[in-house]
Scaffold this motif. Structure first.
Motif, PDB file in Angstrom:
ATOM      1  N   ASP A 218      -0.670  -7.144   0.721  1.00  0.00           N
ATOM      2  CA  ASP A 218       0.218  -6.384   0.189  1.00  0.00           C
ATOM      3  C   ASP A 218       1.622  -6.999   0.089  1.00  0.00           C
TER       4      ASP A 218
ATOM      5  N   HIS B  56       4.158  -6.438  -1.390  1.00  0.00           N
ATOM      6  CA  HIS B  56       5.664  -5.498  -1.304  1.00  0.00           C
ATOM      7  C   HIS B  56       5.807  -5.441   0.213  1.00  0.00           C
ATOM      8  N   SER B  57       5.121  -5.036   0.955  1.00  0.00           N
ATOM      9  CA  SER B  57       5.016  -4.740   2.321  1.00  0.00           C
ATOM     10  C   SER B  57       5.445  -6.018   3.159  1.00  0.00           C
TER      11      SER B  57
ATOM     12  N   ARG C   4       7.924  -5.562   6.952  1.00  0.00           N
ATOM     13  CA  ARG C   4       7.446  -4.409   8.033  1.00  0.00           C
ATOM     14  C   ARG C   4       6.204  -3.372   7.240  1.00  0.00           C
ATOM     15  N   THR C   5       5.724  -2.715   7.690  1.00  0.00           N
ATOM     16  CA  THR C   5       4.778  -1.616   7.022  1.00  0.00           C
ATOM     17  C   THR C   5       5.411  -0.676   6.503  1.00  0.00           C
ATOM     18  N   LEU C   6       5.243  -0.398   5.162  1.00  0.00           N
ATOM     19  CA  LEU C   6       5.812   0.590   4.181  1.00  0.00           C
ATOM     20  C   LEU C   6       5.004   1.838   4.236  1.00  0.00           C
ATOM     21  N   ARG C   7       5.548   2.782   4.224  1.00  0.00           N
ATOM     22  CA  ARG C   7       4.856   4.081   4.297  1.00  0.00           C
ATOM     23  C   ARG C   7       5.394   5.116   3.084  1.00  0.00           C
TER      24      ARG C   7
ATOM     25  N   TYR D 264       6.951   2.702  -0.955  1.00  0.00           N
ATOM     26  CA  TYR D 264       6.376   1.836  -2.051  1.00  0.00           C
ATOM     27  C   TYR D 264       6.857   1.936  -3.240  1.00  0.00           C
TER      28      TYR D 264
END
Length: 114
Positions: A68, A70-71, A76-79, A83
């Motif tokens: 991923d 983009h993440s 960090r983790t995107l939610r 995105y």
């Protein structure tokens, strides 16, 4: 309209009287894969075959991973809608390319061209 619908139904179902239900006559062969996955498997198998021609291969370990990016770039983790909000959020592709190339033609460098 109902009469015409009845005629249409009769035409379409007249020769299907003793045919088994569709859900029962659609069995897939053992080991069937969807075309997209079949392509991945065939591509990996072709690559392995090519490598085996040039070097003795005793074992092959294949791992299909997806990153991923983009993440990873955000750190960090995107939610959810995060995105959709990338570095170019709110810009239009045409305006972005116009500023990127300085309103000049990419191929010939001409300016003031339509």
């Amino acid at each position: 309209m109902r009469q015409r619908a009845g005629y249409r139904h009769r035409r379409r179902s007249a020769n299907c009287r003793y045919r088994p239900r569709r859900s029962q006559n659609r069995a897939r062969a053992q080991g069937w894969l969807p075309p997209s996955l079949r392509h991945r498997v065939d591509t990996a198998a072709a690559l392995v075959t090519r490598i085996c021609h040039y070097a003795p291969v005793s074992e092959i370990h294949l791992a299909h991973l997806a990153f991923d990016t983009h993440s990873m770039s955000a750190g960090r983790t995107l939610r959810g809608t995060e995105y959709q909000d990338g570095s170019l959020v709110g810009t239009h592709a045409r305006a972005y390319l116009r500023t990127k190339w300085g309103s000049a033609c990419v191929y010939c460098g001409a300016r003031r061209a339509p």
